[in-house]
Design a protein around this motif. Sequence first.
Motif, PDB file in Angstrom:
ATOM      1  N   GLY A  37       2.155  46.131 -36.064  1.00  0.00           N
ATOM      2  CA  GLY A  37       3.160  46.614 -37.002  1.00  0.00           C
ATOM      3  C   GLY A  37       2.569  47.592 -38.000  1.00  0.00           C
ATOM      4  N   ASN A  38       3.319  48.651 -38.303  1.00  0.00           N
ATOM      5  CA  ASN A  38       2.803  49.676 -39.213  1.00  0.00           C
ATOM      6  C   ASN A  38       3.062  49.346 -40.681  1.00  0.00           C
ATOM      7  N   ASN A  39       3.905  48.367 -40.969  1.00  0.00           N
ATOM      8  CA  ASN A  39       4.174  48.004 -42.362  1.00  0.00           C
ATOM      9  C   ASN A  39       4.522  46.522 -42.448  1.00  0.00           C
ATOM     10  N   LYS A  40       3.563  45.689 -42.077  1.00  0.00           N
ATOM     11  CA  LYS A  40       3.774  44.248 -42.153  1.00  0.00           C
ATOM     12  C   LYS A  40       3.981  43.847 -43.615  1.00  0.00           C
ATOM     13  N   THR A  41       4.919  42.966 -43.850  1.00  0.00           N
ATOM     14  CA  THR A  41       5.144  42.515 -45.219  1.00  0.00           C
ATOM     15  C   THR A  41       4.076  41.495 -45.612  1.00  0.00           C
ATOM     16  N   ILE A  42       3.971  41.259 -46.897  1.00  0.00           N
ATOM     17  CA  ILE A  42       3.011  40.264 -47.385  1.00  0.00           C
ATOM     18  C   ILE A  42       3.350  38.890 -46.813  1.00  0.00           C
ATOM     19  N   ASP A  43       4.631  38.554 -46.772  1.00  0.00           N
ATOM     20  CA  ASP A  43       5.036  37.261 -46.219  1.00  0.00           C
ATOM     21  C   ASP A  43       4.664  37.133 -44.747  1.00  0.00           C
ATOM     22  N   GLU A  44       4.828  38.225 -43.985  1.00  0.00           N
ATOM     23  CA  GLU A  44       4.475  38.197 -42.563  1.00  0.00           C
ATOM     24  C   GLU A  44       2.976  38.016 -42.378  1.00  0.00           C
ATOM     25  N   ILE A  45       2.192  38.739 -43.158  1.00  0.00           N
ATOM     26  CA  ILE A  45       0.735  38.610 -43.048  1.00  0.00           C
ATOM     27  C   ILE A  45       0.292  37.203 -43.429  1.00  0.00           C
ATOM     28  N   GLU A  46       0.927  36.650 -44.452  1.00  0.00           N
ATOM     29  CA  GLU A  46       0.580  35.292 -44.870  1.00  0.00           C
ATOM     30  C   GLU A  46       0.904  34.291 -43.764  1.00  0.00           C
ATOM     31  N   MET A  47       2.043  34.469 -43.103  1.00  0.00           N
ATOM     32  CA  MET A  47       2.400  33.592 -41.988  1.00  0.00           C
ATOM     33  C   MET A  47       1.355  33.695 -40.876  1.00  0.00           C
ATOM     34  N   ALA A  48       0.930  34.917 -40.584  1.00  0.00           N
ATOM     35  CA  ALA A  48      -0.054  35.135 -39.523  1.00  0.00           C
ATOM     36  C   ALA A  48      -1.395  34.492 -39.859  1.00  0.00           C
TER      37      ALA A  48
END
Length: 420
Positions: free
Chosen positions: A98-109
Amino acid sequence: MINFNFYGCDTVELTKKYGTPLYVVSEDYIKERCKEIRQDFLERYDNTMAVYASKAFLTKEMARIIKREGLGIDVVSGGELYTAIQVDFPMEKVFFHGNNKTIDEIEMAVKHGVGRIVVDNLYELSIVEEIAKKYDKIVKILFRISPGIDSHTHKYIQTGQVDSKFGIPLSNKYIYKAIDEAMGCENIDLRGFHFHIGSQLMENESYIKAVKITANLMKEVREELGFITKELNTGGGYGIHYSGDIKRKPLSYFTDTVMDEVKRNCKELGLQRPMVIIEPGRWIVGEAGITLYTIGSIKEIPGVRTYVGVDGGMPDNPRPALYEAKYEGVIANKINEKKTETVTIAGKCCESGDILIWDLETPKVETGDILAVLATGAYNYSMASNYNRIPKPAVVMISEGKDRLIVKRETYDDIMKNEI
């Protein structure tokens, strides 16, 4: 009367059971492609990995199939990652793009321990490092690079050219700054590079160019920064048959070329061959799917054309409007009848561009006939919308001549369930 049979299932009978529009996906076909990946890539070459590009088609059942087949999965959003989590997909086999992962998405990952985060830019690198520290984890990453190659495909699905929203450009040695920063991060383990040069590619020249460019980068950063590339993700984008004479090429057409080029360049440049990763998506599932419609209106404009209206269109298949994608189709309940007409298949949306197929040769078409549009397994269900407040179709998976519902048909209440 003989009806169109798709992988052991009578398509007309499927419409009687589930209604239309209806997505039908063959598990048998998917498993054939996964077997080909294992035999012609994973077992032929050591230190390799294959990852399904789930954006092509993802449901919980699809994730389960890929899990059973032993492949990894790549995701590009929190929703796709959440789907993988829900079926207990092995997180070490998950690649997060993803070119613009959100902070919430990165935290989930990070929290769930995905195998690789494919970092697109320096902003993202700083967020990954911050969240990795928060959870006291070492996060393995790849840098997505833009190799500067214009691939031969529709401009909307080119991704590897210089002017691209994806990846870190190689010009002005901007990638050096990214590598240097990553090597200085305490909670980041930079493994190597990823490139994806485009989708629906039918030739392998672009892959050869991209491998050569990346191999030279690997040599340069080893010499100048001391960075050893351990992994090279060459993406996917392998094309399939949609219409006309162009047919899907075997996986080996692409992967043998990639592996030969990787080995040759590494030998010439004195590099150790890294793990090579591929990410086929459309190639696995595209021709595994069809969409079934019921024909309604038939509008003949004398001397011009005949428009045949179906009970779906742009909401369940936006690709003709987006990319001028071309499809083949058959009248499922008249599969053996002689083709005597040329008609244009029109969707039901209030859009002039809602045309599924121009100039399709068919038998005599009548209201109530069933149309099967072929090769709709990729980027149809996954891109479906509720435009004009039209509910999304059901999805049926078929295997060994048996059918099972894997996604329920939406209702009007489903469309409005989040409204206040």
